[in-house]
Design a protein around this motif. Structure first.
Motif, mmCIF file in Angstrom:
data_model
loop_
_atom_site.group_PDB
_atom_site.id
_atom_site.type_symbol
_atom_site.label_atom_id
_atom_site.label_comp_id
_atom_site.label_asym_id
_atom_site.label_seq_id
_atom_site.Cartn_x
_atom_site.Cartn_y
_atom_site.Cartn_z
ATOM 1 N N UNK A 130 25.712 85.517 -91.273
ATOM 2 C CA UNK A 130 24.503 86.253 -90.900
ATOM 3 C C UNK A 130 23.459 86.171 -92.007
ATOM 4 N N UNK A 131 23.900 86.169 -93.260
ATOM 5 C CA UNK A 131 22.968 86.035 -94.382
ATOM 6 C C UNK A 131 22.262 84.685 -94.308
ATOM 7 N N UNK A 132 23.033 83.635 -94.072
ATOM 8 C CA UNK A 132 22.457 82.289 -93.984
ATOM 9 C C UNK A 132 21.472 82.183 -92.831
ATOM 10 N N UNK A 133 21.858 82.730 -91.679
ATOM 11 C CA UNK A 133 20.973 82.694 -90.505
ATOM 12 C C UNK A 133 19.667 83.421 -90.808
ATOM 13 N N UNK A 134 19.768 84.568 -91.447
ATOM 14 C CA UNK A 134 18.578 85.349 -91.755
ATOM 15 C C UNK A 134 17.647 84.614 -92.717
ATOM 16 N N UNK A 135 18.214 84.017 -93.742
ATOM 17 C CA UNK A 135 17.380 83.305 -94.727
ATOM 18 C C UNK A 135 16.671 82.124 -94.080
ATOM 19 N N UNK A 136 17.398 81.371 -93.257
ATOM 20 C CA UNK A 136 16.785 80.230 -92.563
ATOM 21 C C UNK A 136 15.652 80.716 -91.650
ATOM 22 N N UNK A 137 15.904 81.808 -90.917
ATOM 23 C CA UNK A 137 14.886 82.341 -90.019
ATOM 24 C C UNK A 137 13.667 82.837 -90.798
ATOM 25 N N UNK A 138 13.897 83.458 -91.951
ATOM 26 C CA UNK A 138 12.793 83.967 -92.769
ATOM 27 C C UNK A 138 11.938 82.821 -93.302
ATOM 28 N N UNK A 139 12.584 81.770 -93.754
ATOM 29 C CA UNK A 139 11.844 80.602 -94.241
ATOM 30 C C UNK A 139 10.969 80.026 -93.131
ATOM 31 N N UNK A 140 11.518 79.970 -91.907
ATOM 32 C CA UNK A 140 10.741 79.453 -90.774
ATOM 33 C C UNK A 140 9.546 80.354 -90.482
ATOM 34 N N UNK A 141 9.751 81.674 -90.512
ATOM 35 C CA UNK A 141 8.656 82.603 -90.241
ATOM 36 C C UNK A 141 7.525 82.441 -91.253
ATOM 37 N N UNK A 142 7.884 82.223 -92.513
ATOM 38 C CA UNK A 142 6.868 82.065 -93.555
ATOM 39 C C UNK A 142 6.141 80.739 -93.410
ATOM 40 N N UNK A 143 6.888 79.664 -93.216
ATOM 41 C CA UNK A 143 6.284 78.330 -93.161
ATOM 42 C C UNK A 143 5.483 78.110 -91.889
ATOM 43 N N UNK A 144 5.878 78.767 -90.805
ATOM 44 C CA UNK A 144 5.161 78.595 -89.544
ATOM 45 C C UNK A 144 3.886 79.418 -89.477
ATOM 46 N N UNK A 145 3.759 80.377 -90.378
ATOM 47 C CA UNK A 145 2.592 81.246 -90.378
ATOM 48 C C UNK A 145 2.755 82.492 -89.524
ATOM 49 N N UNK A 146 3.904 82.609 -88.835
ATOM 50 C CA UNK A 146 4.133 83.764 -87.972
ATOM 51 C C UNK A 146 4.182 85.056 -88.778
ATOM 52 N N UNK A 147 4.811 85.007 -89.937
ATOM 53 C CA UNK A 147 4.909 86.206 -90.765
ATOM 54 C C UNK A 147 3.539 86.634 -91.280
ATOM 55 N N UNK A 148 2.682 85.669 -91.622
ATOM 56 C CA UNK A 148 1.343 85.989 -92.090
ATOM 57 C C UNK A 148 0.516 86.625 -90.975
ATOM 58 N N UNK A 149 0.685 86.097 -89.767
ATOM 59 C CA UNK A 149 -0.053 86.654 -88.634
ATOM 60 C C UNK A 149 0.391 88.081 -88.342
ATOM 61 N N UNK A 150 1.697 88.331 -88.477
ATOM 62 C CA UNK A 150 2.234 89.683 -88.243
ATOM 63 C C UNK A 150 1.694 90.645 -89.286
ATOM 64 N N UNK A 151 1.643 90.203 -90.538
ATOM 65 C CA UNK A 151 1.120 91.054 -91.601
ATOM 66 C C UNK A 151 -0.351 91.394 -91.347
#
Length: 205
Positions: A178-199
């Motif tokens: 679950x830790x690995x899955x979360x880190x991979x998902x977080x990296x994708x959110x940051x690189x895709x710009x989705x996390x920036x849009x949410x912020x």
């Protein structure tokens, strides 16, 4: 003096049970914890024949220590330090805070980690208390779900603080997935710009 007896009443979930000495062993039934076995030993089951020494706790109860399976050779105990779970969790969150301050990580990411870590810490604490009182437990799938969403730093802190879920191999295997899955998902959110849009949506800027 070492005694010989058999494991009885073993609770795999909690990692402890009892050892009943052979007739004429000159001792009473003793409590035995998984940590009393040699490092690298397999998990015990009811009926296992073991040899052990007896010590008394502060309430005068018999505890089996230095436990070995019948025929198991004495192994040199290597000095090994336990995983610094608390430090890993705290350092990860601090790194996230610095990432936000320097503009590398969107605020929404670290806010989610902090909130979910607090939730996970509380859940592990409640589950540990329930285990000690024989009350209804939190399903492992629920703990894993919150950890996968981002609560794993808090889970690491709770695991070390309460000594909970650290000796159950099956749980730890899924936990690190679950830790690995979360880190991979977080990296994708940051690189895709989705996390920036949410912020931006949350802060309105």
């Amino acid at each position: 003096m070492r005694l010989v007896g058999r494991i009885s009443g073993w609770n795999e979930e909690k990692g402890y049970g009892f050892v009943t000495p052979h007739a004429g062993g000159g001792s009473v039934r003793a409590f035995v914890h998984i940590k009393a076995f040699q490092p690298g030993s397999r998990r015990p089951v009811d009926g296992d024949l073991i040899s052990y020494s007896v010590s008394k706790d502060d309430r005068g109860r018999a505890n089996a220590v230095d436990v070995r399976y019948a025929g198991q050779k004495i192994e040199q105990r290597k000095s090994s330090r336990p995983m610094p779970r608390l430090a890993i969790g705290v350092l990860f969150l601090l790194a996230g805070v610095f990432g936000v301050l320097f503009g590398f990580i969107p605020f929404a990411i670290i806010a989610g980690y902090v909130l979910l870590s607090c939730l996970s810490y509380i859940m592990y604490s409640v589950d540990k208390a329930a285990a000690g009182k024989g009350m209804q437990r939190t399903p492992e799938s629920t703990l894993h779900f919150v950890d996968a969403l981002g609560g794993w730093p808090g889970a690491l802190m709770a695991q070390q603080r309460f000594r909970h879920k650290t000796v159950k191999t099956s749980f730890q295997s899924v936990f690190w997935v679950t830790v690995l899955i979360n880190i991979v998902a977080t990296i994708w959110l940051i690189r895709s710009g989705a996390a920036r849009s949410l912020t931006t949506a949350l802060l309105g800027s």
